[in-house]
Write a protein that holds these residues in place. Sequence first.
Motif, PDB file in Angstrom:
ATOM      1  N   ARG A  94       0.849  -1.213  -0.029  1.00 39.28           N
ATOM      2  CA  ARG A  94       0.016  -0.107  -0.017  1.00 39.28           C
ATOM      3  C   ARG A  94       0.803   1.095   0.089  1.00 39.28           C
ATOM      4  O   ARG A  94       2.161   1.024  -0.028  1.00 39.28           O
ATOM      5  N   LEU A  95       0.385   2.255  -0.181  1.00 39.57           N
ATOM      6  CA  LEU A  95       1.083   3.616  -0.158  1.00 39.57           C
ATOM      7  C   LEU A  95       1.622   4.171   1.366  1.00 39.57           C
ATOM      8  O   LEU A  95       2.594   4.985   1.518  1.00 39.57           O
ATOM      9  N   TYR A  96       0.828   3.840   2.419  1.00 37.67           N
ATOM     10  CA  TYR A  96       1.419   4.097   3.840  1.00 37.67           C
ATOM     11  C   TYR A  96       1.314   2.839   4.426  1.00 37.67           C
ATOM     12  O   TYR A  96       0.077   2.228   4.541  1.00 37.67           O
ATOM     13  N   SER A  97       2.076   2.780   5.473  1.00 37.58           N
ATOM     14  CA  SER A  97       2.242   1.699   6.483  1.00 37.58           C
ATOM     15  C   SER A  97       3.325   1.858   7.299  1.00 37.58           C
ATOM     16  O   SER A  97       4.050   2.539   7.243  1.00 37.58           O
ATOM     17  N   ALA A 102       4.548  -0.670   2.490  1.00 36.59           N
ATOM     18  CA  ALA A 102       4.626   0.504   1.635  1.00 36.59           C
ATOM     19  C   ALA A 102       6.065   0.276   0.829  1.00 36.59           C
ATOM     20  O   ALA A 102       6.118   0.582  -0.269  1.00 36.59           O
ATOM     21  N   ASP A 226       9.326   2.388   4.848  1.00 39.16           N
ATOM     22  CA  ASP A 226       7.807   3.018   4.745  1.00 39.16           C
ATOM     23  C   ASP A 226       8.064   4.698   4.741  1.00 39.16           C
ATOM     24  O   ASP A 226       7.034   5.209   3.970  1.00 39.16           O
ATOM     25  N   LEU A 258      -6.797  -0.542  -1.633  1.00 38.92           N
ATOM     26  CA  LEU A 258      -6.661   0.620  -0.569  1.00 38.92           C
ATOM     27  C   LEU A 258      -8.088   0.537   0.049  1.00 38.92           C
ATOM     28  O   LEU A 258      -8.363   0.771   1.480  1.00 38.92           O
ATOM     29  N   ARG A 267      -6.880   2.807   6.226  1.00 35.92           N
ATOM     30  CA  ARG A 267      -7.220   3.502   5.198  1.00 35.92           C
ATOM     31  C   ARG A 267      -7.211   4.915   4.888  1.00 35.92           C
ATOM     32  O   ARG A 267      -6.860   5.682   3.933  1.00 35.92           O
ATOM     33  N   ASN A 270      -3.754   6.005   4.092  1.00 35.64           N
ATOM     34  CA  ASN A 270      -3.490   5.628   2.867  1.00 35.64           C
ATOM     35  C   ASN A 270      -3.854   6.854   1.853  1.00 35.64           C
ATOM     36  O   ASN A 270      -3.427   7.448   0.936  1.00 35.64           O
ATOM     37  N   LYS A 273      -1.989   9.898   2.114  1.00 42.86           N
ATOM     38  CA  LYS A 273      -0.744   9.918   1.274  1.00 42.86           C
ATOM     39  C   LYS A 273      -1.199  10.202  -0.095  1.00 42.86           C
ATOM     40  O   LYS A 273      -0.220  10.814  -0.992  1.00 42.86           O
TER      41      LYS A 273
END
Length: 437
Positions: A94-97, A102, A226, A258, A267, A270, A273
């Motif tokens: 995912r985009l953020y973690s 990420a 990340d 997502l 969620r 993300n 982000k």
Amino acid sequence: MSLNIKPKEVTAIINSLLGGVVPKIGVQHITVGRSAEVDAFLHALEDVKNGHSIVKFWIGDFGSGKSFMMHLLNTVALKQKFVVSNADFTPDNRLYSTDGKAVVLYSAIMDNIAIQTKPEGGALPTLLDKWIEQIMINTAQENGISPTEIRNEQYIELIQRNILKTVNEVTEVGAFDFAHVIMKYYEGFIKHDELLRRNALKWLKGEYKTKTEAKQDLGVREIINDLNYYDMLKNFTKLFVSIGYSGFMINLDEAINLYKIATAAMREKNYEKILSIYNDCFQGKVSNLFINFAGTGEFLENPRRGLFSYQALKSRLETNKFENLAVRDFAQPVIRLMPLNNNEIFVLLKKLKAVFELNYNITIDVNDEDVRLFMEELYNKPGAHEFLTPREVIRDFLNVLSIIRQNPGVNKQQLFGDIQVKDERPNETLLADIEEL
């Protein structure tokens, strides 16, 4: 139908589509009904070439051609001398973690980097080698050294100084470690030390899990993680432009994953982000970067879990209120992929038949009337209006051609009549609700 297409592309198209996936190469040969979208995309590429950055959201129903469109965009961008990459969102990236998900996405992006001479990906080493060659040539010219002699190990420090200088000019965050690793890559390049070269690539692709391991192998203090992976993508964008490329285009598909993130807080992080990347691109904080997201209408518009649940994104991504089916606005961030009409499907199937025949070096006993009969049978099936997508039409048609190729005497009309339409769409809302319980 005459097609100017390479044998490798022919095989990739047929094998991929029979397997239910989009081919990585050759999609331009079977594209229909997307000329307006491609024209708008070409204009956007020109803006990015000139130093702007853009984010686009390609929205369509399951099986409507989003992944196909991403691969078509790749083909177009590669011809415009862009470095491109594709990655799919999954439950594991995912985009953020805060647990490595990420940087897994970052690693997938770096693995799939492609250029026109390597359209199937894996081009990062090629780009680094090309950049190092440029630095060696420039260094040789500046110091009156022959291009052959500059490769001697005695000039390693001289080249490394120029690498450091150049990297400092094109990086903003993490410049020291980034430059140090590229110098190590160069050292491995000159000394034919494949282990050192592989370790440098491993760092640049975000594959080191601990700082201790990276320090032991490369002598660096940090790793890509990340928190800093997006800064590294921006660094690479500048590096690619410095080599002579037009920019860096990243396609992120399956954005529904997502939407499916179970916890609302994660969620939202993300989506935050996405907002940060969006603002960076449209406020001019980053140059020559083009990011495409592909997802369903549910991912975009669901008021509880979709992008529209995040007010700052909703205000930016709402459709132009003056747009309708007849009057489209392709300049806005969200581009909705409309279903292909029957005429476009007919042209697509004829193109697929031509590619199929090229692949097997055979003439299939299927004429235009047969194609129309196939479509009529398929679209008159119960549930076709609600469930049928281009993906199923393509797969069924190729399966029919495969049967006819191997069984020339088969009754085509009966074969068409035996096709069944099934609902292959995932119930995204239900799946997400179950995960949240």
